[in-house]
Design a protein around this motif. Structure first.
Motif, mmCIF file in Angstrom:
data_model
loop_
_atom_site.group_PDB
_atom_site.id
_atom_site.type_symbol
_atom_site.label_atom_id
_atom_site.label_comp_id
_atom_site.label_asym_id
_atom_site.label_seq_id
_atom_site.Cartn_x
_atom_site.Cartn_y
_atom_site.Cartn_z
ATOM 1 N N HIS A 178 107.947 -7.101 67.860
ATOM 2 C CA HIS A 178 107.848 -6.988 66.400
ATOM 3 C C HIS A 178 108.846 -5.986 65.819
ATOM 4 C CE1 HIS A 178 105.213 -3.791 67.868
ATOM 5 N NE2 HIS A 178 105.359 -3.178 66.717
ATOM 6 N N ASP A 179 109.198 -4.943 66.576
ATOM 7 C CA ASP A 179 110.112 -3.911 66.055
ATOM 8 C C ASP A 179 111.524 -4.018 66.637
ATOM 9 O OD1 ASP A 179 108.682 -2.593 64.127
ATOM 10 O OD2 ASP A 179 107.843 -1.083 65.488
ATOM 11 N N LYS A 182 114.684 -2.644 64.964
ATOM 12 C CA LYS A 182 115.024 -1.210 64.904
ATOM 13 C C LYS A 182 116.262 -0.873 65.719
ATOM 14 C CE LYS A 182 110.560 0.798 63.741
ATOM 15 N NZ LYS A 182 109.429 1.594 64.239
ATOM 16 N N HIS A 207 114.482 -3.357 59.130
ATOM 17 C CA HIS A 207 114.256 -3.741 60.533
ATOM 18 C C HIS A 207 113.491 -5.062 60.640
ATOM 19 C CE1 HIS A 207 110.149 -1.962 60.288
ATOM 20 N NE2 HIS A 207 109.883 -2.636 61.392
ATOM 21 N N HIS A 233 105.673 -8.511 59.668
ATOM 22 C CA HIS A 233 104.591 -7.646 60.176
ATOM 23 C C HIS A 233 104.321 -6.425 59.304
ATOM 24 C CE1 HIS A 233 107.981 -5.517 62.109
ATOM 25 N NE2 HIS A 233 107.183 -4.477 62.243
ATOM 26 N N HIS A 234 105.194 -6.149 58.313
ATOM 27 C CA HIS A 234 104.898 -5.055 57.362
ATOM 28 C C HIS A 234 104.459 -5.575 55.998
ATOM 29 C CE1 HIS A 234 105.884 -1.510 59.724
ATOM 30 N NE2 HIS A 234 106.893 -2.197 60.238
HETATM 31 FE FE FE2 Z 1 107.782 -2.358 62.241
#
Ligand code: FE2
Length: 313
Positions: A178-179, A182, A207, A233-234
């Motif tokens: 999910h990240d 970044k 991101h 996801h945010h």
């Molecule tokens: Fe995130």
């Protein structure tokens, strides 16, 4: 099943490859090529509890695929139909018409037979997974165990909500990465101690888009299924999230699940700027934000399964 008395002697040469070439490991799966001939492959799988294996229908793919469970139990979702396999049970498809998501309900072993080679694609996707996992670990303060925990908890909620096979595969892959976006955020912003300026926070928000693009890239075909989760996801149920400010059911359900789990795991983990909170406090806070930041359907499922979450590093 083949045994030594029925195995043609000419197959013995096929086993004489260097050790290691015919075995693929991930943190929750071990896959061993037992035999191959004329394109047919027999592959032994060990899948740890909550490990996932997916089968995807493809155009020009008209092969026989069969799975026979040796030990453990597997939750198999074929399209939107779910059943549980126990030792001795088998699945046969020729070809696979819909997505299939296989979740190990306990440590399980099975034999998988395909009439066309698939083992090389395992090797490619596993080495791709490994490279990306290392990049995330180097870039972010999080460890690989955080990503795996998010995946595992999310999957338990997804099963509780009876998601269909493609949603479960999207959830498992998207939660794990999910990240990933970044890795494109400058270190001086990502690692900055103290408050971020509004401009810096705008860059952090990127991101989600970077993550979607990395997962949708032609170089990462094994990640496509999870890109929407990385992108959303945010997002938050009341529209206060980013990057788009989506609301309620506009948010892809697997992404809404990761939103809850990512927040929960951040609360119960030790972070540079905040010590870990008690599990009961974190659960109470998530419940209090149901219908505000988080999808109520997801929070209800989270409350049903959270007692089974085990924090393993
Ligand atoms: Fe995130």
């Amino acid at each position: 099943m083949f045994n030594s008395s029925t195995t043609p002697s000419s197959w013995i040469n096929i086993f004489s490859r260097e050790e290691g070439l015919e075995t693929v490991y991930t943190n929750n799966m071990m896959v061993r090529l037992i035999a191959s001939k004329n394109g047919t492959e027999i592959i032994h799988h060990r899948l740890a509890r909550t490990g996932v294996m997916g089968l995807t229908p493809a155009t020009h793919w008209d092969e026989l695929e069969s799975l026979c469970l040796l030990s453990g139990s597997l939750r198999v979702t074929y399209g939107s139909e779910t059943s549980v396999l126990y030792p001795g049970d088998k699945l046969v498809a020729s070809p696979v018409h819909e997505h299939v998501c296989i979740v190990a309900m306990e440590n399980s072993e099975f034999l998988y037979v395909s009439s066309a080679p698939v083992f090389q694609s395992y090797q490619r996707s596993v080495s791709g997974f490994h490279e990306l996992a290392v990049q995330i670990a180097l870039k972010d303060g999080y460890t690989a165990s955080h990503c795996e925990r998010i995946r595992r908890y999310s999957l338990m909620i997804g099963c509780e909500l009876n998601l269909n096979a493609i949603e479960l595969l999207s959830l498992s892959c998207g939660a794990l990465f999910h990240d990933i976006g970044k890795i494109q955020i400058p270190d001086e912003i990502l690692m900055k101690p103290g408050r971020l300026s509004p401009e810096e926070f705008d860059i952090i928000k990127q991101h989600t888009i970077f993550g979607r693009d990395i997962m949708d890239s032609p170089e990462n075909p094994f990640l496509h299924v999870g890109s929407k989760v990385a992108e959303q996801h945010h997002e938050r149920y009341d529209g206060s999230g980013y990057p788009y400010g989506l609301k309620k059911d506009e948010i892809y359900l697997p992404a809404a699940i990761v939103a809850v789990v990512d927040s929960y795991d951040a609360m119960v983990s030790n972070r540079p700027y905040q010590p870990a909170r008690k599990k009961t406090d974190a659960v109470r806070e998530i419940a209090s934000l149901s219908g505000k930041l988080y999808n109520p359907q997801v929070v209800n499922a989270f409350l049903k399964v959270v007692d089974t979450f085990t924090y393993e590093d």
